[in-house]
Scaffold this motif. Structure first.
Motif, short mmCIF file in Angstrom:
data_model
loop_
_atom_site.label_atom_id
_atom_site.label_comp_id
_atom_site.label_asym_id
_atom_site.label_seq_id
_atom_site.Cartn_x
_atom_site.Cartn_y
_atom_site.Cartn_z
N VAL A 11 -26.91 -41.40 47.85
CA VAL A 11 -27.75 -42.03 48.86
C VAL A 11 -29.23 -41.88 48.52
O VAL A 11 -30.01 -42.83 48.68
CB VAL A 11 -27.45 -41.43 50.26
N LEU A 12 -29.64 -40.73 48.03
CA LEU A 12 -31.05 -40.51 47.71
C LEU A 12 -31.51 -41.43 46.57
O LEU A 12 -32.59 -42.04 46.65
CB LEU A 12 -31.28 -39.04 47.34
N SER A 13 -30.70 -41.56 45.54
CA SER A 13 -31.07 -42.46 44.45
C SER A 13 -31.02 -43.92 44.90
O SER A 13 -31.81 -44.75 44.43
CB SER A 13 -30.20 -42.23 43.23
N MET A 14 -30.12 -44.26 45.83
CA MET A 14 -30.07 -45.62 46.36
C MET A 14 -31.35 -45.96 47.11
O MET A 14 -31.92 -47.03 46.93
CB MET A 14 -28.87 -45.79 47.29
N ILE A 15 -31.83 -45.02 47.90
CA ILE A 15 -33.08 -45.24 48.63
C ILE A 15 -34.24 -45.41 47.66
O ILE A 15 -35.07 -46.31 47.81
CB ILE A 15 -33.33 -44.08 49.62
N ALA A 16 -34.29 -44.56 46.64
CA ALA A 16 -35.38 -44.65 45.65
C ALA A 16 -35.31 -45.97 44.88
O ALA A 16 -36.35 -46.62 44.66
CB ALA A 16 -35.29 -43.47 44.69
N VAL A 17 -34.12 -46.40 44.49
CA VAL A 17 -33.97 -47.65 43.75
C VAL A 17 -34.41 -48.84 44.59
O VAL A 17 -35.13 -49.72 44.13
CB VAL A 17 -32.50 -47.81 43.27
N TRP A 18 -33.98 -48.87 45.85
CA TRP A 18 -34.34 -50.00 46.71
C TRP A 18 -35.81 -49.99 47.10
O TRP A 18 -36.42 -51.05 47.26
CB TRP A 18 -33.44 -50.04 47.93
N LEU A 19 -36.42 -48.81 47.23
CA LEU A 19 -37.87 -48.76 47.48
C LEU A 19 -38.66 -49.27 46.28
O LEU A 19 -39.62 -50.02 46.43
CB LEU A 19 -38.30 -47.33 47.83
N LEU A 20 -38.23 -48.88 45.09
CA LEU A 20 -38.89 -49.37 43.88
C LEU A 20 -38.71 -50.87 43.74
O LEU A 20 -39.65 -51.60 43.41
CB LEU A 20 -38.35 -48.65 42.65
N PHE A 21 -37.52 -51.37 44.01
CA PHE A 21 -37.27 -52.81 43.92
C PHE A 21 -38.07 -53.57 44.98
O PHE A 21 -38.58 -54.66 44.71
CB PHE A 21 -35.77 -53.10 44.05
N ALA A 22 -38.20 -53.00 46.17
CA ALA A 22 -39.03 -53.63 47.21
C ALA A 22 -40.49 -53.71 46.77
O ALA A 22 -41.18 -54.71 47.02
CB ALA A 22 -38.90 -52.88 48.52
N ALA A 23 -40.98 -52.66 46.10
CA ALA A 23 -42.35 -52.68 45.58
C ALA A 23 -42.50 -53.75 44.50
O ALA A 23 -43.53 -54.44 44.44
CB ALA A 23 -42.72 -51.31 45.03
N ILE A 36 -44.40 -61.31 44.93
CA ILE A 36 -44.95 -62.19 45.97
C ILE A 36 -46.46 -62.27 45.86
O ILE A 36 -47.06 -63.34 45.99
CB ILE A 36 -44.50 -61.71 47.37
N THR A 37 -47.09 -61.14 45.59
CA THR A 37 -48.54 -61.12 45.42
C THR A 37 -48.97 -61.97 44.22
O THR A 37 -49.96 -62.70 44.30
CB THR A 37 -49.03 -59.67 45.25
N SER A 38 -48.22 -61.89 43.13
CA SER A 38 -48.59 -62.70 41.96
C SER A 38 -48.37 -64.19 42.23
O SER A 38 -49.14 -65.03 41.76
CB SER A 38 -47.82 -62.25 40.73
#
Length: 151
Positions: free
Chosen positions: A96-108, A114-116
């Motif tokens: 679960v912890l790595s899933m949260i980190a992966v999805w936060l990085l992917f969201a960034a 979107i910014t580009s």
């Protein structure tokens, strides 16, 4: 129809055909499943085209807007292709912890994409404003600025 209108119509129809072929190629590039080497090679080809278009956009006045838009579209396509590849093939996690980190990085990364895209839209249609001069203005109505430089 005189010669210039016939020539312009012929040139416009050629341009439309070239744009359709290029958009089909770009769509195939975006949707084709690729491994890491294919991703690298297609990215290098697109970056070479972006570099050539941006150089031409700086030098050629007649087609400056066209080359700028082509370079921006290719850059957006490269970003979208990267995000598709990243989202479909590289998001793996084990708890679960790595899933949260992966999805936060992917969201960034999605936020950066979107910014580009928004930056490319702004750069594709730049505003051209008239140059302003202070020569005709009354000097007494202009604000004065005091600058203090601490040393």
């Amino acid at each position: 129809m005189d010669y210039s209108q016939t020539h312009r119509h012929h040139y416009t129809s050629k341009l439309i055909v070239v744009l359709l072929v290029a958009s089909l190629f770009l769509g195939a590039l975006l949707l084709a499943p690729m491994d890491a080497l294919g991703q690298l090679l297609s990215s290098i080809v697109v970056l070479i085209f972006v570099s050539l278009c941006s150089k031409e956009a700086r030098h050629t006045q007649k087609y400056q807007h066209l080359f700028r838009v082509v370079a921006l579209v290719l850059a957006i396509a490269l970003s979208v292709r990267y995000l598709l590849w990243r989202g479909l093939y590289t998001l793996t996690y084990s708890d679960v912890l790595s899933m949260i980190a992966v999805w936060l990085l992917f969201a960034a990364e999605i936020y950066a994409g979107i910014t580009s895209v928004l930056g490319a839209i702004v750069n594709a249609f730049p505003l051209s404003r008239p140059l302003l001069s202070l020569e005709g203005m009354n000097k007494s109505t202009l604000p004065s600025v005091d600058v203090m430089i601490p040393s």
